[in-house]
Every structure is written in C-alpha cells, then in structure tokens.
Design an enzyme around this catalytic site. Structure first.
Site: not given
Ligand code: AMP
Length: 218
Positions: A13, A88, A127, A161, A172
């Site tokens: 995404k 989310r 990744r 990461r 996750r």
């Molecule tokens: P992502 O890069 O989108 O996978 O986000 C990395 C991490 O940031 C996630 O595993 C959450 O810990 C936090 N995070 C990102 N977006 C949200 C959200 N909308 N609500 C809560 N935690 C978030």
C-alpha cells in the site's frame, strides 16, 4: 479527494499510495512514516510510540488520531490526500469521518489491497531498505544487492526495519486481521470499498488501482 488505502503490512500500500499521490497531485500521508520519524527524533511523541512499534502493536487511538488530525489540517492537504496506514481501527475511521464532516467533506473511496498471509510473511521478512534514498530491496527478488548490503542507486547501507523481523512480522499481521479487518466491512457498508488483488507485480497492481480511480473521477 480523500482516499483511504487499506491493506495488511506488506500489501504494497505504501508503494501504491506514492504512485496515486503523484498522479493525482494530492498529499500522501503515511502514519507509519510519521511515527518512525518521531521515534528517530526522540521527541515526546517518539518516546510514546516507540515501544508499541517495536512490539508490532498499534499505537493507542488517542495519540494516533491527534497526530493525523493535525497532519490533514495542514495546507499541503488542502487539495486532498491519500491516507496510508490510517485508519487502522473503527475508532480511527469514525474520528476521520467526524473531522472531515465538520468541513462538509468525506472519504470518497477506500481502496483495499488484498494479499494472502503467506505472501505477506514472505514479502516482509525479506525486505531491506536503503538508509540513504529509502529504495526497497527484497532478499528473494534482489539477492545480489541484499547480499552486498549496499544500495545500487546511491550506495547507501541497506537495513532491515526492526519490525520486519520474523516474530514481529507475524504479530503485525495478527494485529492487522484482528483490529483492521472490521474496517473493510465498515467501508463496504458505506458503499465506498473497492477491492484490488495485490499479488501481482507493482505495475499490474498500479494499473488496477488507477483503473478504479478513473472509474470514479475521470
Ligand atoms: P506501518 O509502516 O504502516 O506498517 O506502521 C508501523 C507501525 O506504526 C505499526 O506497526 C504501528 O505500531 C504504528 N502505526 C502506524 N499507523 C498506525 C495507526 N493508524 N494506528 C496505530 N498504530 C499505527
């Protein structure tokens, strides 16, 4: 134009949001990037969110909604935005509807990029990202570059990461299906959901995404 992009971690995404934002000239707001930047800065927000992120858990709604509300009220979101990684939870989706509703606006489309769990684990745990230019490499599709540990474009160091390590990846994905999949029903109920099969090459998925957008706005 207010677009929400839904999809599990590793669904692509972020890549597709970047393409859409360029094509449509709207802001790309990625909640994960905003949290990572804060964590790297080590400011108050960063300190609050770091431990949640490292465990693969969602940051509490209160913190997340405040951060995104500030971000979408900024002038560079005036022409519209594509939200990548937010909402989310149902609470976040409703808070977003409220914030937009106050301005007489609304989410017009929720794009859901669908990828099987097996493929998600494969993509995420292999990744690697360049520290310099953020180019993404994969141990399966770019074994030479990952083996060398250097970016082909800028020579930057490649790193993984901390939340892409296998144990956290599984957590996750589990969290995603528990907390985020109800959003799919929510936007379907509102008649805003568009489902896209995200298992093909980036260009194939891009064509499907652009097709959906054209159907709505062209
Ligand atoms: P992502 O890069 O989108 O996978 O986000 C990395 C991490 O940031 C996630 O595993 C959450 O810990 C936090 N995070 C990102 N977006 C949200 C959200 N909308 N609500 C809560 N935690 C978030």
């Amino acid at each position: 134009m207010h677009i929400v992009l839904l999809g599990a971690p590793g669904s692509g995404k972020g890549t597709q949001a970047g393409i859409i934002s360029q094509r449509l000239g709207i802001a790309h707001v990625a909640s994960g990037d905003l949290f990572r930047e804060a964590a790297n800065r080590g400011d108050e927000l960063g300190q609050q969110v770091k431990s949640y992120m490292e465990k693969g858990l969602l940051v509490p709604d209160e913190i997340t909604i405040k951060m995104i509300s500030e971000c979408i009220a900024a002038p560079d979101c005036n022409k519209g935005f594509i939200l990548d990684g937010f909402p989310r939870t149902l609470g976040q989706a409703k808070a977003l509807d409220e914030a937009l509703g106050e301005k007489g606006e609304s989410v017009e489309m929720a794009l859901y990029i669908e990828v099987s769990t097996k493929e998600l684990v494969r993509r995420l745990s292999g990744r690697f990202i360049c520290r310099g230019c953020q180019t993404i490499y994969h141990a399966i599709t770019s074994p030479r570059q990952v083996g060398a540990g250097r970016c082909e474009r800028c020579g930057g160091e490649l790193y993984q990461r901390s939340d892409d390590l296998p144990e956290t990846v599984r957590k996750r994905i589990e969290v995603y299906f528990a907390e985020t999949s109800p959003l799919i029903d929510y936007y379907r109920g509102e008649g805003k959901l568009v489902e896209i099969n995200g298992e093909g090459a980036i260009e194939e998925v891009e064509q499907k995404v652009l097709g959906a957008l054209k159907g709505k706005w062209a």
